[in-house]
Design an enzyme around this catalytic site. Structure first.
Site, PDB file in Angstrom:
ATOM      1  N   GLU A 100      44.817  38.059  36.497  1.00 36.25           N
ATOM      2  CA  GLU A 100      43.973  36.867  36.372  1.00 36.25           C
ATOM      3  C   GLU A 100      42.823  37.074  35.388  1.00 36.25           C
ATOM      4  O   GLU A 100      42.389  36.140  34.730  1.00 36.25           O
ATOM      5  CB  GLU A 100      43.440  36.428  37.738  1.00 36.25           C
TER       6      GLU A 100
ATOM      7  N   HIS B 111      44.193  38.678  48.904  1.00 38.95           N
ATOM      8  CA  HIS B 111      43.360  38.893  47.712  1.00 38.95           C
ATOM      9  C   HIS B 111      41.914  39.105  48.141  1.00 38.95           C
ATOM     10  O   HIS B 111      41.506  38.641  49.199  1.00 38.95           O
ATOM     11  CB  HIS B 111      43.492  37.718  46.747  1.00 38.95           C
ATOM     12  N   GLU B 112      41.170  39.842  47.311  1.00 36.32           N
ATOM     13  CA  GLU B 112      39.834  40.301  47.695  1.00 36.32           C
ATOM     14  C   GLU B 112      39.911  40.914  49.093  1.00 36.32           C
ATOM     15  O   GLU B 112      39.197  40.522  50.019  1.00 36.32           O
ATOM     16  CB  GLU B 112      38.792  39.167  47.638  1.00 36.32           C
TER      17      GLU B 112
ATOM     18  N   GLU C 106      45.426  42.530  46.677  1.00 34.60           N
ATOM     19  CA  GLU C 106      44.861  42.677  45.346  1.00 34.60           C
ATOM     20  C   GLU C 106      43.898  43.866  45.406  1.00 34.60           C
ATOM     21  O   GLU C 106      44.324  45.001  45.501  1.00 34.60           O
ATOM     22  CB  GLU C 106      44.198  41.353  44.953  1.00 34.60           C
TER      23      GLU C 106
END
Ligand code: NOJ
Ligand code: CA
Length: 681
Positions: free
Chosen positions: A479, A454-455, A473
């Site tokens: 989210e 993620h990120e 992601e």
């Protein structure tokens, strides 16, 4: 597989000339002849341009570099040599949107040299495929160019058409790790944007995507315009803390700059151009790399019923995790993600990024016992590693952490980088971070670990070389529907993602929220008029499993929200690894209808999603094999369903069908439809 296309007679003739022939203009065509690249010297500058069916797509565009402490490499150039080859090969992916990929291209390498005193040299290597082109710079080792610092890459994309582009910005001090909503408009009004940049030409019959491939030791590329009202985009590299974009030493290769093209929007996906421009797998035995569905101690934190940090609402407890493992095992899921298990979450976990331990659990979380329990149940724990951008803190611990996970039989990590800049002051997308993400991929491969980042750094096809790099992601996922403060993702969001973010590679969007109004949030936090909620119907949540490809696919809601819900059967049944993908119908930002066949089996799935408008499609089932009877298990928007005030009704039905059948697929406003086609018994 490689052969040189020049005839021996031609090679001899070239040898006979003492000096290589000086050419001003050279051309290259794709195997089908439709995409053509012309490389030229214009007023001493090396340029390239691209046409499709002889129609200009990219007008002559400059190439080159600016360096810190050395003159730019751009002017006074001449072509000294050209070489060509052609390549045609199929390979089988360990997992993917399609099983087999054909890598078929013609290649031209153009060697250039400065005519002035310094005589620095580089090669522009171009590959022309039927679905687009890629080119990169190669800087050979040479006396006049050893160690260097690139302050700007001068590559231009001088677009011929004022195409409509779908974009997210890149010129903000904060870029929210690409977690933004897309805008669209003509290229002439763009400012600075991220790639993949997807464009529809004004004729509506040509689509182009600018991106990059094989980003290994360089800065991430953005696109920016120096003057508004033009169509001239220029590469813009993310800086390190000292402002340098890339520091390197010859011999050196840049990533590929890619321009994907298609006649129809439905041909843009799956996008395989970037994979073809990455080297083959470095992992010899990939049998441990397994696509899977997973659940997790995750949504509870986002909707405020649990916390990452310690305390009465701590999510990652031994007891909760056992319950999630039981749920995963009972429903055939491969993994359980557990966030907030490790010491470091208390207080401000973004500021305290160097306090994270990646080996020490909170006292109420018994990692070894849970790892053993999960194993006994045939499930794996997905270990969470949030770094908050504390890169050195993570790298210091990485060997001991990964060794621990391996010793416990844990083979998957979800990592996170919630920070605009690293603790060392480098931009999230700088060369420093590119190197870091790459090191983690290679370390993970060494320890037998699959990654969900993620990120992340944006996807440039790394999974071909490192198939343990599974999902990431790098976009606004589910989210945001829990807490974004702007009401969540609008109904058109996923039908834009499909043609933008998803062209880079798989995305861990985390679909499958059933409690669309987030009534499980009993935390008592104030309800605002823009109360967070999911702006889709429930059937659309199911369709996202087919539409938004990820080899690690989450059932994101709380297990209790699935209990007793017939629609959950679709999430249990849906495949995560595909043999074939067919985009049946689509319009960017409006709707997508896609069919995929599972890897290694005859079952097909169809996912259809729409924006805020209801739509009806008449879908021919000609993708099914002829002469075989199937049952279509349909999960449709129920009577009067719509995302705004009646999102929950799902109508489930079964119908016998064959490849000759047509299905009327009706989508509610903000709705979707998910279908499983299983062979009749
Ligand atoms: C942001 C990630 O996208 C999310 O999935 C995660 O739960 C939080 N960071 C905490 O790491
Ligand atoms: Ca995120």
């Amino acid at each position: 597989m490689r052969r040189f296309s020049g005839s021996p007679a031609f090679a001899l003739a070239a040898l006979a000339l003492a000096v290589p022939p000086l050419r001003a203009q050279v051309g290259l065509a794709s195997p089908d002849g439709r995409n053509q690249v012309t490389v030229d010297i214009r007023e001493g500058r090396l340029t390239y341009g691209m046409t499709r069916d002889r129609r200009p797509l990219v007008l002559p565009s400059d190439l080159g570099f600016e360096f810190r402490g050395a003159p730019a490499l751009r002017d006074g150039l001449r072509i000294t040599d050209t070489t060509r080859q052609t390549h045609d090969e199929w390979w089988t992916q360990p997992w993917g949107e399609v099983a087999r990929v054909r890598d078929h291209y013609n290649e031209l390498a153009v060697a250039v040299e400065e005519t002035g005193a310094s005589r620095r040299r580089f090669t522009l290597r171009i590959r022309a495929f039927d679905d687009g082109i890629g080119f990169r710079y190669e800087l050979p080792e040479q006396p006049g160019l050893g160690a260097f610092q690139i302050s700007d890459e001068l590559t231009e994309f001088n677009l011929a058409d004022n195409a409509r582009a779908w974009w997210i910005p890149s010129n903000w001090a904060r870029m929210d790790r690409s977690e933004m909503l897309y805008s669209s408009g003509p290229v002439s009004v763009l400012d600075s944007v991220q790639t993949p940049l997807t464009m529809e030409l004004q004729d509506g019959r040509t689509f182009m995507v600018i991106h990059e491939a094989n980003l290994v030791d360089y800065a991430r590329m953005f696109l920016r315009k120096e003057r508004t009202e033009t169509r001239l985009l220029r590469a813009a590299l993310a800086p390190m803390a000292d402002g340098v974009k890339v520091s390197g030493r010859t011999p050196f290769e840049t990533p590929w700059r890619t321009i994907q093209v298609a006649d129809r929007v439905t041909d843009l996906s799956p996008s395989l151009l970037g994979l073809k421009l990455n080297p083959p797998s470095r992992i010899a035995n990939t049998s441990w790399i397994k696509p899977m569905k997973y659940v997790g101690i995750w949504w509870g934190m986002h909707i405020n019923t649990m916390t990452w940090g310690s305390g009465p609402k701590h999510g990652a407890t031994t007891e909760h995790t056992r319950r999630y493992i039981d749920f995963a095992a009972a429903n055939g899921f491969g993994g359980v993600l557990v966030e907030g298990w490790n010491v470091g979450w208390d207080g401000d976990w973004i500021q305290n990024r160097n306090a994270f331990s990646f080996t020490r659990s909170y006292p109420d979380y018994d990692l070894p016992a849970l790892a053993a329990y999960a194993k006994e149940k045939g499930v794996g724990i997905i270990v969470h590693n949030e770094t908050s951008g504390g890169i050195q803190n993570y790298e210091r611990q990485i060997d001991s952490a990964f060794a621990l996970y391996r010793s416990l039989g844990l083979h998957a990590i979800k990592s996170g980088y919630v920070a605009d800049n690293t603790s060392e002051g480098h931009s999230h997308y700088s060369q420093y971070m590119v190197r870091h993400y790459r090191r983690v991929i290679e370390k993970a491969a060494e320890y037998g670990i699959m990654l969900d980042v993620h990120e992340p750094m944006h996807d440039t096809g790394e999974r071909r070389t490192w198939p343990n790099m599974m999902s990431r992601e790098g976009s606004r996922g589910q989210e945001y529907n829990a807490w974004s403060g702007d009401g969540g993702n609008p109904p058109e969001h996923e039908s834009i993602l499909f043609f933008t973010r998803m062209l880079a590679g798989p995305m861990d969007f985390t679909p499958g929220i059933f409690d669309l109004l987030i009534q499980s949030d009993t935390s008592g936090r104030p309800r605002r008029p823009d109360q967070p909620r999911i702006r889709t119907t429930l059937a659309k949540q199911l369709a996202l499993y087919v539409v938004l490809y990820s080899p690690l696919q989450m059932a994101a809601d709380l297990p209790e929200n699935y209990e007793g819900k017939p629609a959950f059967q679709f999430i249990r049944d849906v495949a995560v690894d595909w043999d074939t993908t067919r985009v049946i119908d689509a319009r960017i930002g409006d709707y997508v209808v896609v069919a995929r066949r599972e890897r290694g089996g005859p079952t097909w799935f169809l996912g259809a999603i729409t924006d805020e408008q209801g739509r009806t499609f008449d879908v021919p089932l000609s993708f099914l094999p002829a002469g075989r009877r199937y049952v279509a298990e349909i999960y449709a928007d129920g009577p009067k369903a719509n995302w705004l005030d009646n999102p929950l009704p799902v109508a489930i039905s079964g119908h016998p069908v064959t490849s000759a059948s047509r299905l009327r697929v009706v989508l509610a406003p903000g709705g979707g439809q998910a279908i499983r086609f299983r062979p009749e018994k």
